[in-house]
Write a protein that holds these residues in place. Structure first.
Motif, short mmCIF file in Angstrom:
data_model
loop_
_atom_site.label_atom_id
_atom_site.label_comp_id
_atom_site.label_asym_id
_atom_site.label_seq_id
_atom_site.Cartn_x
_atom_site.Cartn_y
_atom_site.Cartn_z
N VAL A 41 -24.14 -14.57 5.04
CA VAL A 41 -25.47 -15.28 4.56
C VAL A 41 -26.26 -15.87 5.63
O VAL A 41 -26.45 -17.06 5.37
CB VAL A 41 -25.07 -16.19 3.54
CG1 VAL A 41 -26.27 -16.70 2.70
CG2 VAL A 41 -23.98 -15.77 2.33
N SER A 42 -26.94 -15.08 6.49
CA SER A 42 -27.33 -15.66 7.62
C SER A 42 -28.93 -15.03 7.71
O SER A 42 -29.58 -15.16 8.72
CB SER A 42 -26.83 -15.04 8.74
OG SER A 42 -26.70 -13.70 8.95
N PHE A 43 -29.38 -14.90 6.48
CA PHE A 43 -30.80 -14.53 6.39
C PHE A 43 -31.73 -15.20 6.95
O PHE A 43 -32.79 -14.70 7.69
CB PHE A 43 -31.09 -13.75 5.00
CG PHE A 43 -32.48 -13.27 4.84
CD1 PHE A 43 -32.68 -11.86 5.43
CD2 PHE A 43 -33.59 -13.90 4.19
CE1 PHE A 43 -33.91 -11.05 5.19
CE2 PHE A 43 -34.69 -13.14 4.15
CZ PHE A 43 -34.94 -11.83 4.79
N PHE A 54 -36.58 -10.61 -1.08
CA PHE A 54 -36.58 -10.00 -2.27
C PHE A 54 -35.37 -10.11 -2.75
O PHE A 54 -34.46 -10.56 -2.43
CB PHE A 54 -37.01 -8.60 -2.01
CG PHE A 54 -38.34 -8.22 -1.56
CD1 PHE A 54 -39.46 -8.16 -2.48
CD2 PHE A 54 -38.60 -8.08 -0.14
CE1 PHE A 54 -40.67 -7.34 -1.74
CE2 PHE A 54 -40.08 -7.73 0.23
CZ PHE A 54 -41.15 -7.72 -0.62
N ALA A 55 -35.33 -9.81 -4.19
CA ALA A 55 -34.13 -9.69 -5.07
C ALA A 55 -33.20 -9.00 -4.35
O ALA A 55 -33.00 -7.97 -3.77
CB ALA A 55 -34.17 -9.33 -6.33
N ALA A 99 -27.43 -5.29 -1.01
CA ALA A 99 -28.67 -5.32 -0.07
C ALA A 99 -29.87 -5.77 -0.92
O ALA A 99 -29.76 -5.79 -2.02
CB ALA A 99 -28.79 -4.00 0.43
N PHE A 100 -30.66 -6.43 -0.23
CA PHE A 100 -32.24 -6.64 -0.66
C PHE A 100 -32.76 -5.35 -1.13
O PHE A 100 -32.72 -4.37 -0.69
CB PHE A 100 -33.10 -7.15 0.61
CG PHE A 100 -32.38 -8.76 0.89
CD1 PHE A 100 -32.89 -9.68 -0.20
CD2 PHE A 100 -31.93 -8.70 1.86
CE1 PHE A 100 -32.11 -10.98 0.12
CE2 PHE A 100 -31.34 -10.05 2.27
CZ PHE A 100 -31.72 -11.39 1.47
N GLN A 101 -33.48 -5.36 -2.29
CA GLN A 101 -33.90 -4.23 -2.85
C GLN A 101 -35.19 -4.07 -2.02
O GLN A 101 -35.33 -2.51 -2.06
CB GLN A 101 -34.53 -4.88 -4.35
CG GLN A 101 -33.70 -4.95 -5.41
CD GLN A 101 -34.06 -5.49 -6.53
OE1 GLN A 101 -35.40 -5.66 -6.77
NE2 GLN A 101 -33.31 -5.30 -7.84
N VAL A 102 -35.96 -4.63 -1.33
CA VAL A 102 -36.70 -4.06 -0.33
C VAL A 102 -36.38 -4.59 1.09
O VAL A 102 -36.13 -5.93 1.36
CB VAL A 102 -38.34 -4.49 -0.52
CG1 VAL A 102 -39.10 -4.14 0.63
CG2 VAL A 102 -38.79 -4.15 -1.91
N PHE A 120 -28.97 -7.15 9.89
CA PHE A 120 -29.40 -8.57 10.31
C PHE A 120 -29.66 -9.33 8.83
O PHE A 120 -29.54 -10.36 8.61
CB PHE A 120 -30.70 -8.97 10.92
CG PHE A 120 -30.47 -8.49 12.37
CD1 PHE A 120 -30.32 -9.72 13.08
CD2 PHE A 120 -30.83 -7.46 13.05
CE1 PHE A 120 -30.09 -9.77 14.56
CE2 PHE A 120 -30.43 -7.27 14.48
CZ PHE A 120 -30.17 -8.58 15.11
N GLU A 121 -29.89 -8.54 7.68
CA GLU A 121 -30.14 -8.98 6.48
C GLU A 121 -28.91 -9.29 5.70
O GLU A 121 -29.05 -10.65 5.05
CB GLU A 121 -30.95 -7.98 5.66
CG GLU A 121 -32.39 -7.78 6.16
CD GLU A 121 -33.38 -6.82 5.18
OE1 GLU A 121 -34.39 -6.45 5.68
OE2 GLU A 121 -32.55 -6.18 4.12
#
Length: 226
Positions: free
Chosen positions: A82-84, A100-101, A114-117, A191-192
């Motif tokens: 959780v390092s976004f 994004f969600a 993953a993030f949706q975008v 990275f996300e």
């Protein structure tokens, strides 16, 4: 494929990814100087989650299911660090672009989260050997690497200590811990939502103590596994 711990659903109040280092004294000279020797091969990643709320039956069931799966540290999983917030995010003006969600392929035991975008894309530049402590990173989407970011390579995560040199969108970076596996040229770097293969502290329980049988919090500590 190992399941990914659902930190995106449990929303821990605190997340602390760190390196557990082991050093010993190499002796004290007559001058009073003391040598310190690292004995851990670069350290082991530890992820601490604090205060995961279980204030509704759905979260209580989720924690019960994961407590059963982890079996007090007997089973492995992939743990998000959780390092976004510190990732090389796209900036708009004086602020980073909002995230994004998050989407997952299963509501309890996902193997893809993953993030949706996606807004960050980065790759390894050149073939990088096992145990390397320096890596060249090219950011194709996002902001420049500055140091202090975490990134993932499959089931392993690494922290960027500092940027040694820079050429355009490519930064030569010192990292810790050393690479757990060799990386080919062009290997994607996450990275996300980086994750690390780990097990919960032996004997730990994810079942919260519920006040009045209704609500409660629980924490967990995960340690990188071979």
């Amino acid at each position: 494929m190992l399941p990914i711990f659902p930190a995106h659903l449990l929303n821990p109040d605190s997340v602390t990814p760190r390196l557990d280092r082991r050093t010993i004294s190499g002796g004290v000279a007559l001058s009073g100087d003391e040598d310190v020797i690292a004995t851990d091969g670069g350290g082991r990643v530890v992820v601490e989650y604090g205060d995961m709320a279980s204030d509704d039956p759905a979260m209580q069931r989720l924690l019960n299911q994961w407590d059963g799966y982890l079996a007090g540290g007997a089973a492995l999983c992939l743990v998000p660090i959780v390092s976004f917030a510190t990732a090389p995010r796209v900036w708009h003006g004086n602020a980073p672009r909002p995230s994004f969600a998050i989407a997952a392929n299963d509501p309890v035991f996902p193997t893809s989260v993953a993030f949706q975008v996606r807004t960050i894309a980065a790759v390894n530049v050149g073939a990088t050997a096992l145990r390397a402590t320096t890596i060249s990173i090219r950011v194709d989407a996002g902001s420049p690497i500055v140091g202090g970011e975490w990134f993932g390579t499959g089931e392993r995560v690494h922290s960027i200590v500092r940027v040694v040199s820079r050429s355009g969108s490519t930064a030569v970076c010192q990292i810790r811990p050393p690479l757990r596996a060799a990386l080919p040229d062009g290997a994607p770097l996450e990275f996300e939502w980086p994750v690390v293969k780990a097990r919960v502290t032996p004997g730990a329980s994810l079942v919260p103590q519920l006040a009045y049988g209704m609500f409660g919090d629980v924490g967990a500590v995960f340690r990188e596994a071979p």
